[in-house]
Design a protein around this motif. Structure first.
Motif, PDB file in Angstrom:
ATOM      1  N   ALA A 157       3.868  -6.520   2.824  1.00  0.00           N
ATOM      2  CA  ALA A 157       4.503  -6.856   1.468  1.00  0.00           C
ATOM      3  C   ALA A 157       4.784  -8.322   1.254  1.00  0.00           C
ATOM      4  CB  ALA A 157       5.481  -6.097   1.235  1.00  0.00           C
ATOM      5  N   LEU A 158       5.218  -8.788   0.102  1.00  0.00           N
ATOM      6  CA  LEU A 158       5.404 -10.207  -0.073  1.00  0.00           C
ATOM      7  C   LEU A 158       6.982 -10.332   0.237  1.00  0.00           C
ATOM      8  CD1 LEU A 158       4.313 -12.867  -1.085  1.00  0.00           C
ATOM      9  CD2 LEU A 158       5.194 -12.340  -3.282  1.00  0.00           C
ATOM     10  N   VAL A 159       7.627 -11.457   0.950  1.00  0.00           N
ATOM     11  CA  VAL A 159       8.662 -11.312   1.373  1.00  0.00           C
ATOM     12  C   VAL A 159       9.317 -12.641   0.736  1.00  0.00           C
ATOM     13  CG1 VAL A 159      10.599 -11.386   3.221  1.00  0.00           C
ATOM     14  CG2 VAL A 159       8.336 -10.183   3.231  1.00  0.00           C
ATOM     15  N   ILE A 160      10.434 -12.773  -0.102  1.00  0.00           N
ATOM     16  CA  ILE A 160      10.764 -13.949  -0.966  1.00  0.00           C
ATOM     17  C   ILE A 160      12.140 -14.432  -0.440  1.00  0.00           C
ATOM     18  CG2 ILE A 160      11.524 -14.730  -2.910  1.00  0.00           C
ATOM     19  CD1 ILE A 160       9.503 -12.959  -4.249  1.00  0.00           C
ATOM     20  N   LYS A 291      14.081 -11.077  -0.169  1.00  0.00           N
ATOM     21  CA  LYS A 291      14.009  -9.800  -1.119  1.00  0.00           C
ATOM     22  C   LYS A 291      12.430  -9.240  -0.545  1.00  0.00           C
ATOM     23  CE  LYS A 291      14.321  -8.692  -5.887  1.00  0.00           C
ATOM     24  NZ  LYS A 291      15.192  -8.935  -6.793  1.00  0.00           N
ATOM     25  N   VAL A 292      12.270  -8.018  -0.707  1.00  0.00           N
ATOM     26  CA  VAL A 292      10.722  -7.641  -0.276  1.00  0.00           C
ATOM     27  C   VAL A 292      10.297  -6.972  -1.775  1.00  0.00           C
ATOM     28  CG1 VAL A 292       9.441  -6.091   1.053  1.00  0.00           C
ATOM     29  CG2 VAL A 292      11.573  -7.021   1.903  1.00  0.00           C
ATOM     30  N   GLU A 362      16.192  -1.249  -0.341  1.00  0.00           N
ATOM     31  CA  GLU A 362      15.684  -2.784  -0.301  1.00  0.00           C
ATOM     32  C   GLU A 362      14.258  -2.754   0.066  1.00  0.00           C
ATOM     33  OE1 GLU A 362      17.644  -2.459   3.756  1.00  0.00           O
ATOM     34  OE2 GLU A 362      17.923  -1.621   1.487  1.00  0.00           O
ATOM     35  N   LEU A 363      13.741  -1.849   1.017  1.00  0.00           N
ATOM     36  CA  LEU A 363      12.408  -2.011   1.653  1.00  0.00           C
ATOM     37  C   LEU A 363      11.542  -1.035   0.911  1.00  0.00           C
ATOM     38  CD1 LEU A 363      13.507  -2.043   5.347  1.00  0.00           C
ATOM     39  CD2 LEU A 363      13.294  -3.967   3.848  1.00  0.00           C
TER      40      LEU A 363
END
Lengths: 417, 354
Positions: A157-160, A291-292, A362-363
């Protein structure tokens, strides 16, 4: 002279005798004649040995606790051995005829070990076999035979980095859901020593873009190589373009060992990683707020890669019935949730999904990815092909995507089908 | 005559005692060296898949199939082997002359009687050799990281250092300014690697490993040269001085020829060590970046343990063995004692006639 020759002969025959003796020792592995029959698992009072590759202390403790609990219940002793080099230790065990009873097994290793008869296919004997995600089961099915139980799952996933996100003046509304929006966000986040997005120079990350473009390396049924498709070319062109304009970068080019490190050090504002990143960040970079979110959709919709390992069972194990019982215990929803809490993997059984999502809101993006994720090729020899692909991806910025994919296609055709 | 019989018997008893004393070593070497080597040789000709003993009845003889797979057929196995040979050939080409030259230089320097603190220098130069190669590799990874000490120092003189261990570009290609090679080099290939890629030179990452090998081994070989230098008596050197030879001439014409046995040892050991390089790769780069630090020794390990291609792994190691033997024999021939006495004798005879 003649006496010397006689002695040399004697030494030679001693060597031959020693060789034969060695052959005798190793040959014992073939005497367990009952093993060929999938129904007839071996049974004995022997203790079990479990070989695992630990991601850290948390995993070691969780596994030892689970084994202790199972031993108490079943009355069979089980010892966990942490592998320092999984491939080597497994190979030695198989060659010596005394492998560990259960072990972590990666899907790309399955075909090789299955081909030489080292593995006991036990999937269909599992009481909870219908509970596993079908996509995961696919990874461990060879010629229609379900070999081993997926022990967990991970998706990309994209982690920001939320601080850098806010600094760049971006809001929740800017969270990218398409490649175009990802372009905009990466461009906005790139400044000074920070690039927008960093990830490892490997198919295991870049492949998420290929999935988004609708490309795969091997067709869904696993029979044809489809690496040189227009979709894959489009994905690599996209990544290449951004590596060139500096809004994307490979972690290694930033001086980081992996995407999580580049992200934690603030060298990149976003990264593409799996759910294991949470453990890495909390251990090494506890101050980074992140944030994911799901991978932005490519031209063909949403796509990501899925990874998993299974509990491989040795054909030479003297106590397979106990091992089967242990696998059922370890893959039960409760136990997988306990593992998840201890060291972060996502459960491989559907019955644990709801609890997991509630426990880890959150995941949730990682679990959401499981719905549309692509697996990695599993044919015998594909690990080598992917290693070669990765080597070429390292120089993608200077390379020609179509040419890279043509090489991969040629290599894959030799191992697939 | 009468004494001869007991003498022969005594000799025979001596021989028997001799064999008895060497038996433990023969047994140990046979069991742990000869038998495994023979078994590996068998594996390289078999279709053994890694389960059970390679000598078990189910394992078949496949002739040269494994050797064919790594040297022909156009597959990935062939290309990997070609790449590994390319990488290692450049490594040997650079490391062997550099380490031999440097170790000879160091030996000559610390051999000079006038040098103050000789012991200190000898220890300092020898120190990297006694340090574990794993420790040195880790040290190297730090020194040559993107923001490591080496790049910092290069920065002081205005150079932008490369990303050493992540840079797969060959240094010859870099020196030529990148881009694609001429068609006659890129058009054809050997072992799946185009001629242009054979000529790429070691990658930047491999160059860092070359420096490391020179750094770690020069001390050992310095010791060998030092021992040889101390065996050389001062007479010839003094004679040369009397004849008016300069220091440079005395070194090349008098000292170096006397070092020939040591030179042969150093070159041979260096060559064998360089073709077998494994631990730096295993602990440092795992063959990356872009396979440019894969060596045959590492490839053999990978093929067997990771890819379960045991026959190919064994075949690679025997090809490597053949390469080392060929190079060593060639070196022995190139460095043989040339029969100069004839020429000298002729000249002396001519002078005598005159």
């Amino acid at each position: 002279m003649s006496s010397r020759r006689r002695t040399a002969l004697a030494a030679g025959s001693a060597a031959v005798a020693a060789a034969l003796a060695l052959a005798g020792c190793g040959g014992q592995g073939f005497d367990d004649s009952g093993n060929d029959d999938a129904e007839g698992l071996t049974s004995s009072d022997d203790a079990l040995t479990i070989l695992y590759g630990a991601s850290g202390e948390a995993e070691t403790q969780a596994i030892e606790a689970a084994l202790a609990a199972w031993s108490e219940e079943s009355g069979i002793e089980a010892t966990a051995v942490a592998a320092t080099n999984m491939d080597q230790e497994l190979s030695q065990g198989f060659a010596a005829g005394s492998p560990p009873d259960l072990f972590y097994l990666a899907p790309e290793k399955l075909a090789g070990y299955a081909a030489n008869g080292s593995l006991e296919p036990y999937g269909d004997l599992l009481a909870n076999k219908d509970d596993f995600y079908p996509g995961l089961v696919q990874n461990f099915t060879l010629d229609g035979e379900f070999y081993c139980a997926p022990k967990d799952s991970s998706t990309l996933a994209l982690v920001i980095n939320t601080d850098l996100w806010a600094e760049a003046g971006l809001t929740d509304a800017d969270i990218p859901t398409t490649w175009d929006q990802l372009d905009a966000a990466a461009a906005a986040l790139t400044s000074g020593d920070t690039v927008g997005l960093a990830f490892g120079a490997e198919y295991q990350r870049v492949g998420a873009f290929m999935a988004g473009a609708g490309g795969r390396l091997v067709s869904e049924d696993g029979t044809t190589a489809v690496a040189d498709s227009a979709e894959n070319t489009e994905a690599l062109e996209y990544v290449k373009g951004h590596l060139e304009d500096g809004t994307f970068a490979y972690a290694a080019d930033l001086g980081a060992g992996w995407g999580g490190e580049a992200f934690g050090k603030g060298l990149a504002a976003m990264t593409i990683e799996g759910n294991w990143i949470t453990g890495g960040l909390s251990a090494d970079f506890p101050d980074v707020d992140y944030k994911v979110v799901e991978m932005p959709a490519g031209p063909a919709g949403q796509g990501t890669l899925q990874f998993t390992n299974c509990w491989g069972m040795a054909a030479d194990s003297p106590n397979q019935e106990a091992a089967l019982d242990l696998v059922e215990y370890l893959t039960s929803a409760d136990q997988q949730l306990a593992f998840s809490e201890a060291f972060g993997p996502m459960p491989s059984v559907q019955s644990a999904a709801d609890t997991w999502s509630t426990d880890n809101p959150e995941l949730a993006a990682f679990l959401a990815g499981a719905d549309y994720a692509t697996g990695v090729p599993t044919a015998a020899g594909s690990a080598e092909v992917i290693a070669d692909f990765n080597a070429q991806l390292e120089s993608l910025a200077a390379g020609d995507p179509a040419q890279i994919l043509a090489t991969v296609q040629g290599n894959l055709e030799a191992v697939v089908g | 005559m009468a004494l001869k019989a007991p003498g022969r018997r005594a000799r025979r008893e001596d021989a028997r005692a001799g064999w008895l004393f060497t038996l433990p070593v023969i047994a140990v070497l046979g069991l742990f060296l000869l038998v495994p080597v023979l078994m590996a040789l068998w594996v390289s000709f078999s279709d053994w898949t890694g389960r059970g003993s390679p000598l078990a009845p189910g394992v078949g003889f496949v002739g040269f199939d494994n050797y064919a797979a790594i040297t022909s057929g156009g597959g990935l196995a062939e290309r990997n082997f070609g790449i590994a040979l390319r990488n290692n050939a450049w490594y040997v080409l650079l490391v062997v002359p550099l380490q031999t030259g440097l170790s000879l230089l160091l030996a000559v320097l610390v051999n000079r009687a006038v040098l103050r603190g000789r012991g200190l220098f000898r220890t300092a130069f020898y120190f990297p050799s006694v340090t574990s190669s794993v420790a040195i590799t880790v040290l190297w990874l730090f020194l040559f990281s993107t923001s490591g000490a080496v790049n910092q120092v290069l920065g002081w003189i205005g150079l932008n250092g490369p990303n050493w261990f992540n840079d797969p570009r060959g240094i010859v290609h870099v020196a030529l300014g990148g881009g694609n090679g001429p068609a006659f080099l890129t058009g054809s290939d050997f072992l799946g690697v185009t001629w242009w890629d054979w000529l790429s030179g070691p990658s930047v990452a491999m160059s860092a490993l070359v420096l490391m090998a020179v750094f770690t081994t020069s001390g050992t070989f310095m010791l060998l040269f030092l021992a040889a230098l101390q065996n050389i008596g001062p007479e010839l050197d003094e004679a040369g001085r009397m004849d008016g030879a300069t220091a440079w001439q005395r070194f090349w014409r008098i000292t170096l020829p006397q070092l020939r046995p040591a030179l042969f040892t150093v070159l041979t050991l260096g060559l064998i060590g360089c073709w077998q390089v494994f631990d730096q790769i295993y602990t440092g780069t795992q063959g990356g970046p872009g396979k440019t630090t894969v060596t045959p020794a590492y490839l053999s390990y990978e093929a067997a343990f990771t890819d379960q291609a045991w026959g190919q792994g064994a075949a690679i190691s025997f090809v490597l063995f053949a390469i080392i033997v060929v190079f060593t024999v060639f070196q022995r021939w190139a460095l043989r004692e040339r029969d100069t006495s004839k020429r000298v004798a002729r000249r002396l005879a001519k002078e005598a006639r005159a």
